[in-house]
Design a protein around this motif. Structure first.
Motif, PDB file in Angstrom:
ATOM      1  N   ARG A 101       0.940  -1.243  -0.035  1.00 27.03           N
ATOM      2  CA  ARG A 101      -0.180  -0.119  -0.024  1.00 27.03           C
ATOM      3  C   ARG A 101       0.871   1.227   0.084  1.00 27.03           C
ATOM      4  NH1 ARG A 101      -2.778   3.502  -0.646  1.00 27.03           N
ATOM      5  NH2 ARG A 101      -4.796   4.023   0.119  1.00 27.03           N
ATOM      6  N   LEU A 102       2.060   1.140   0.491  1.00 25.50           N
ATOM      7  CA  LEU A 102       3.005   2.238   0.705  1.00 25.50           C
ATOM      8  C   LEU A 102       4.001   2.406  -0.497  1.00 25.50           C
ATOM      9  CD1 LEU A 102       3.958   2.133   4.190  1.00 25.50           C
ATOM     10  CD2 LEU A 102       2.646   3.839   3.242  1.00 25.50           C
ATOM     11  N   GLY A 103       3.638   1.135  -1.551  1.00 27.29           N
ATOM     12  CA  GLY A 103       4.607   1.301  -2.797  1.00 27.29           C
ATOM     13  C   GLY A 103       5.623   0.592  -2.764  1.00 27.29           C
ATOM     14  N   PHE A 104       5.998  -0.279  -1.591  1.00 24.36           N
ATOM     15  CA  PHE A 104       6.973  -1.179  -1.594  1.00 24.36           C
ATOM     16  C   PHE A 104       6.812  -2.342  -2.368  1.00 24.36           C
ATOM     17  CE2 PHE A 104       7.756   1.472   2.109  1.00 24.36           C
ATOM     18  CZ  PHE A 104       9.162   1.687   2.057  1.00 24.36           C
ATOM     19  N   GLU A 105       7.583  -3.324  -3.164  1.00 28.32           N
ATOM     20  CA  GLU A 105       7.668  -4.319  -3.870  1.00 28.32           C
ATOM     21  C   GLU A 105       7.972  -5.535  -2.678  1.00 28.32           C
ATOM     22  OE1 GLU A 105       9.306  -6.880  -7.366  1.00 28.32           O
ATOM     23  OE2 GLU A 105       9.853  -4.905  -7.379  1.00 28.32           O
ATOM     24  N   VAL A 106       7.178  -6.384  -2.697  1.00 26.57           N
ATOM     25  CA  VAL A 106       7.076  -7.598  -1.635  1.00 26.57           C
ATOM     26  C   VAL A 106       6.866  -8.914  -2.536  1.00 26.57           C
ATOM     27  CG1 VAL A 106       6.274  -8.835   0.125  1.00 26.57           C
ATOM     28  CG2 VAL A 106       6.164  -6.429   0.144  1.00 26.57           C
ATOM     29  N   LYS A 107       8.185  -9.793  -2.702  1.00 27.98           N
ATOM     30  CA  LYS A 107       8.085 -10.927  -3.102  1.00 27.98           C
ATOM     31  C   LYS A 107       7.420 -12.045  -2.664  1.00 27.98           C
ATOM     32  CE  LYS A 107      11.342 -14.341  -5.589  1.00 27.98           C
ATOM     33  NZ  LYS A 107      12.733 -14.563  -5.666  1.00 27.98           N
ATOM     34  N   THR A 108       6.771 -12.871  -3.210  1.00 34.06           N
ATOM     35  CA  THR A 108       5.932 -13.828  -2.597  1.00 34.06           C
ATOM     36  C   THR A 108       6.297 -15.308  -3.082  1.00 34.06           C
ATOM     37  OG1 THR A 108       3.902 -12.822  -2.772  1.00 34.06           O
ATOM     38  CG2 THR A 108       3.594 -15.056  -2.462  1.00 34.06           C
ATOM     39  N   VAL A 109       6.721 -16.117  -2.307  1.00 32.24           N
ATOM     40  CA  VAL A 109       7.279 -17.602  -2.424  1.00 32.24           C
ATOM     41  C   VAL A 109       6.002 -18.594  -2.069  1.00 32.24           C
ATOM     42  CG1 VAL A 109       8.788 -19.155  -2.124  1.00 32.24           C
ATOM     43  CG2 VAL A 109       9.528 -16.841  -2.316  1.00 32.24           C
ATOM     44  N   HIS A 110       5.238 -19.314  -2.994  1.00 29.07           N
ATOM     45  CA  HIS A 110       4.549 -20.264  -2.768  1.00 29.07           C
ATOM     46  C   HIS A 110       5.010 -21.433  -2.130  1.00 29.07           C
ATOM     47  CE1 HIS A 110       1.244 -17.654  -4.208  1.00 29.07           C
ATOM     48  NE2 HIS A 110       1.895 -17.498  -5.063  1.00 29.07           N
ATOM     49  N   GLN A 111       4.324 -22.069  -1.130  1.00 27.05           N
ATOM     50  CA  GLN A 111       4.861 -23.072  -0.387  1.00 27.05           C
ATOM     51  C   GLN A 111       3.871 -24.240  -0.356  1.00 27.05           C
ATOM     52  OE1 GLN A 111       6.481 -21.524   3.255  1.00 27.05           O
ATOM     53  NE2 GLN A 111       8.601 -21.508   2.146  1.00 27.05           N
ATOM     54  N   GLY A 112       2.579 -24.239  -0.774  1.00 21.27           N
ATOM     55  CA  GLY A 112       1.833 -25.120  -0.632  1.00 21.27           C
ATOM     56  C   GLY A 112       0.380 -24.960  -0.331  1.00 21.27           C
ATOM     57  N   ALA A 113      -0.439 -25.647  -0.062  1.00 19.72           N
ATOM     58  CA  ALA A 113      -1.853 -25.498   0.418  1.00 19.72           C
ATOM     59  C   ALA A 113      -2.085 -25.771   1.897  1.00 19.72           C
ATOM     60  CB  ALA A 113      -2.866 -26.197  -0.519  1.00 19.72           C
ATOM     61  N   PHE A 114      -2.428 -24.801   2.387  1.00 18.86           N
ATOM     62  CA  PHE A 114      -2.615 -24.675   4.106  1.00 18.86           C
ATOM     63  C   PHE A 114      -4.042 -25.415   4.351  1.00 18.86           C
ATOM     64  CE2 PHE A 114      -3.509 -22.932   8.184  1.00 18.86           C
ATOM     65  CZ  PHE A 114      -2.611 -23.539   9.054  1.00 18.86           C
ATOM     66  N   LEU A 115      -4.073 -26.142   5.099  1.00 16.88           N
ATOM     67  CA  LEU A 115      -5.537 -26.745   5.612  1.00 16.88           C
ATOM     68  C   LEU A 115      -6.131 -25.912   6.850  1.00 16.88           C
ATOM     69  CD1 LEU A 115      -5.080 -30.714   4.927  1.00 16.88           C
ATOM     70  CD2 LEU A 115      -5.671 -28.755   3.453  1.00 16.88           C
ATOM     71  N   GLU A 116      -6.995 -24.861   6.479  1.00 21.58           N
ATOM     72  CA  GLU A 116      -7.510 -24.274   7.613  1.00 21.58           C
ATOM     73  C   GLU A 116      -8.783 -24.911   8.303  1.00 21.58           C
ATOM     74  OE1 GLU A 116      -7.286 -19.639   6.681  1.00 21.58           O
ATOM     75  OE2 GLU A 116      -9.149 -20.554   5.619  1.00 21.58           O
ATOM     76  N   ASP A 117      -9.391 -25.872   7.521  1.00 17.86           N
ATOM     77  CA  ASP A 117     -10.084 -26.856   8.253  1.00 17.86           C
ATOM     78  C   ASP A 117     -10.461 -28.216   7.498  1.00 17.86           C
ATOM     79  OD1 ASP A 117     -12.385 -27.228  10.372  1.00 17.86           O
ATOM     80  OD2 ASP A 117     -13.799 -26.279   9.456  1.00 17.86           O
ATOM     81  N   VAL A 118     -10.808 -29.096   8.122  1.00 16.64           N
ATOM     82  CA  VAL A 118     -11.093 -30.534   7.808  1.00 16.64           C
ATOM     83  C   VAL A 118     -12.370 -31.018   8.117  1.00 16.64           C
ATOM     84  CG1 VAL A 118     -10.474 -32.577   7.671  1.00 16.64           C
ATOM     85  CG2 VAL A 118      -8.722 -31.025   7.803  1.00 16.64           C
ATOM     86  N   ASP A 119     -13.218 -31.480   6.958  1.00 13.99           N
ATOM     87  CA  ASP A 119     -14.514 -32.102   7.375  1.00 13.99           C
ATOM     88  C   ASP A 119     -14.343 -33.645   7.853  1.00 13.99           C
ATOM     89  OD1 ASP A 119     -17.114 -33.176   7.361  1.00 13.99           O
ATOM     90  OD2 ASP A 119     -17.559 -32.410   5.436  1.00 13.99           O
ATOM     91  N   VAL A 133      -5.788 -22.409   1.921  1.00 16.96           N
ATOM     92  CA  VAL A 133      -5.560 -21.118   1.561  1.00 16.96           C
ATOM     93  C   VAL A 133      -3.901 -21.678   1.089  1.00 16.96           C
ATOM     94  CG1 VAL A 133      -7.049 -19.811   2.869  1.00 16.96           C
ATOM     95  CG2 VAL A 133      -4.777 -20.225   3.774  1.00 16.96           C
ATOM     96  N   ASP A 134      -3.524 -20.519   0.255  1.00 11.52           N
ATOM     97  CA  ASP A 134      -2.237 -20.589  -0.141  1.00 11.52           C
ATOM     98  C   ASP A 134      -1.239 -20.576   1.224  1.00 11.52           C
ATOM     99  OD1 ASP A 134      -2.701 -20.973  -2.677  1.00 11.52           O
ATOM    100  OD2 ASP A 134      -2.375 -18.930  -3.311  1.00 11.52           O
ATOM    101  N   ARG A 135      -0.300 -21.319   1.173  1.00 16.69           N
ATOM    102  CA  ARG A 135       0.790 -21.182   2.409  1.00 16.69           C
ATOM    103  C   ARG A 135       1.957 -20.455   1.503  1.00 16.69           C
ATOM    104  NH1 ARG A 135       2.200 -24.035   7.116  1.00 16.69           N
ATOM    105  NH2 ARG A 135       3.881 -22.771   7.848  1.00 16.69           N
ATOM    106  N   SER A 136       2.195 -19.242   2.211  1.00 20.15           N
ATOM    107  CA  SER A 136       3.222 -18.593   1.325  1.00 20.15           C
ATOM    108  C   SER A 136       4.082 -17.857   2.374  1.00 20.15           C
ATOM    109  CB  SER A 136       2.535 -17.513   0.418  1.00 20.15           C
ATOM    110  OG  SER A 136       1.689 -18.031  -0.384  1.00 20.15           O
ATOM    111  N   THR A 137       5.443 -17.686   1.783  1.00 18.16           N
ATOM    112  CA  THR A 137       6.403 -16.845   2.698  1.00 18.16           C
ATOM    113  C   THR A 137       6.674 -15.607   1.569  1.00 18.16           C
ATOM    114  OG1 THR A 137       8.202 -17.931   1.936  1.00 18.16           O
ATOM    115  CG2 THR A 137       7.551 -18.526   3.960  1.00 18.16           C
ATOM    116  N   PHE A 138       7.101 -14.417   2.441  1.00 12.60           N
ATOM    117  CA  PHE A 138       7.158 -13.143   1.723  1.00 12.60           C
ATOM    118  C   PHE A 138       8.655 -12.710   2.017  1.00 12.60           C
ATOM    119  CE2 PHE A 138       2.750 -13.499   3.198  1.00 12.60           C
ATOM    120  CZ  PHE A 138       2.175 -13.751   1.930  1.00 12.60           C
TER     121      PHE A 138
END
Length: 355
Positions: A134-152, A230-235
């Protein structure tokens, strides 16, 4: 005739019975019961929790002093309390006592605690990314997997999958995002078995599990794993930002963290006239999500003297009802709406020109 002997005989009979009854009540009252007690938690200043420093060789940053005007809200929860405490909760009009099974799902109390701490870490990471961009900085995203928030737990995969796991592989292929996991599921039929590589909560190495797919009840023939992901990511941030949230868990302070970072990294004050309490998750697109327990959080905001409370749209009516006119409540669905609400409250706008 002297009645004393009769009373004495009655006492020798009733005293042991009474003692046994009192002992039973004490024992039952101290046993853990399958409930959770929810009550107002705290309203804590966010600014002092945020530390921002320039990275060596990184862009120059200016950081304003921290203030106490922006608050994030918590709910106090006690899982499987003693019978006495559960009874006290039932008698307290500011507390809720609910069955613990829906609250914990398939998790133990300890697993649920670890998951909520993980969700807090994730909310901080998103807040840093959203604020810096939002302040105009660039933030790199590294995707690491699919995070399980909930399981039926009612579907077959619920036997081997748990909330907090991260799916990093499916049928021998790498999984870096939730969309890739959805696509891999779509290549199967209901009843098929998928071989998944998952990283359990708190672990670093993946393990292999075999999950059987169910069938969507509203779409016959369509496979379903029965998970919310949701995507599991590091920045990779251009600025060093740390947030000290202690042992508080959950994602509900995401919006508050985002606003606190913006407030510290821009001149003036975002909050304006009086203290502002904030609750709601922050997503990478700047949207604000629901959090739960808003009636208890409203009480916490009022007790700390907040003049304004920002809440997600889904919980606006509940917050207004709980406030009973004691605090002004605003519904915000995005970061921009939150900033506009703060400006209307007398806060300084973000600089028109950022980086």
């Amino acid at each position: 005739m002297d009645p004393a002997p009769r009373i004495s005989r009655l006492w020798w009979f009733s005293a042991p019975v009474l003692a046994i009854m009192i002992g039973a009540v004490v024992v039952i009252g101290t046993l853990r019961v399958p409930y959770v007690i929810l009550s107002p938690g705290g309203a804590r200043s966010v600014g002092p929790l945020v530390t921002i420093t320039q990275k060596p060789g990184g862009p120059k940053v200016t950081v304003d002093p921290a203030t106490d005007d922006l608050l994030y809200l918590t709910v106090s929860s006690m899982v499987k309390p003693s019978g006495f405490l559960a009874l006290r909760g039932w008698l307290d009009d500011k507390a809720e006592v609910e069955p613990s099974a829906p609250f914990l799902g398939t998790q133990t109390n300890q697993e649920n605690r670890r998951l909520n701490l993980e969700l807090m870490t994730d909310s901080q990471a998103k807040a840093k990314k959203v604020a810096l961009e939002r302040l105009g900085f660039e933030v790199k995203t590294v995707h690491q997997g699919a995070f399980l928030e909930d399981v039926d737990p009612t579907l077959p995969a619920g036997k081997v999958l748990k909330p907090g796991m991260t799916v990093v592989g499916a049928d021998g292929k790498q999984i870096a995002t939730r969309d890739q996991l959805v696509a891999a599921i779509g290549e199967h039929d209901p009843g098929d078995t998928m071989e998944l590589q998952v990283v359990p909560l708190g672990e670093t190495k993946p393990v292999t599990v075999k999950a059987t797919l169910g069938e969507r009840p509203d779409q016959p023939g369509e496979p379903v794993l029965g998970v919310s992901t949701v995507d599991r990511s590091t920045f990779v941030y251009p600025v060093d930002i740390s947030i000290d949230s202690g042992q508080v868990g959950g994602p509900s302070a995401g919006l508050a963290f985002t606003l606190a970072i913006l407030d510290r990294m821009t001149p003036g004050s975002l909050t304006g006239d009086g203290r502002v309490a904030v609750t709601g998750t922050i997503e990478l697109d700047g949207s604000v999500g629901p959090v739960g327990g808003v009636n208890h959080k409203t009480e916490a905001a009022i007790s700390e003297g907040a003049k304004l409370m920002l809440v997600p749209p889904d919980e606006y009516k509940e917050a207004v009802k709980a406030s009973n006119g004691r605090i002004k409540v605003e519904s915000v669905s995005t970061l921009d709406e939150a900033l506009a609400a703060l400006e209307a409250h007398g806060g300084d706008p973000l600089p028109a020109a950022t980086r």
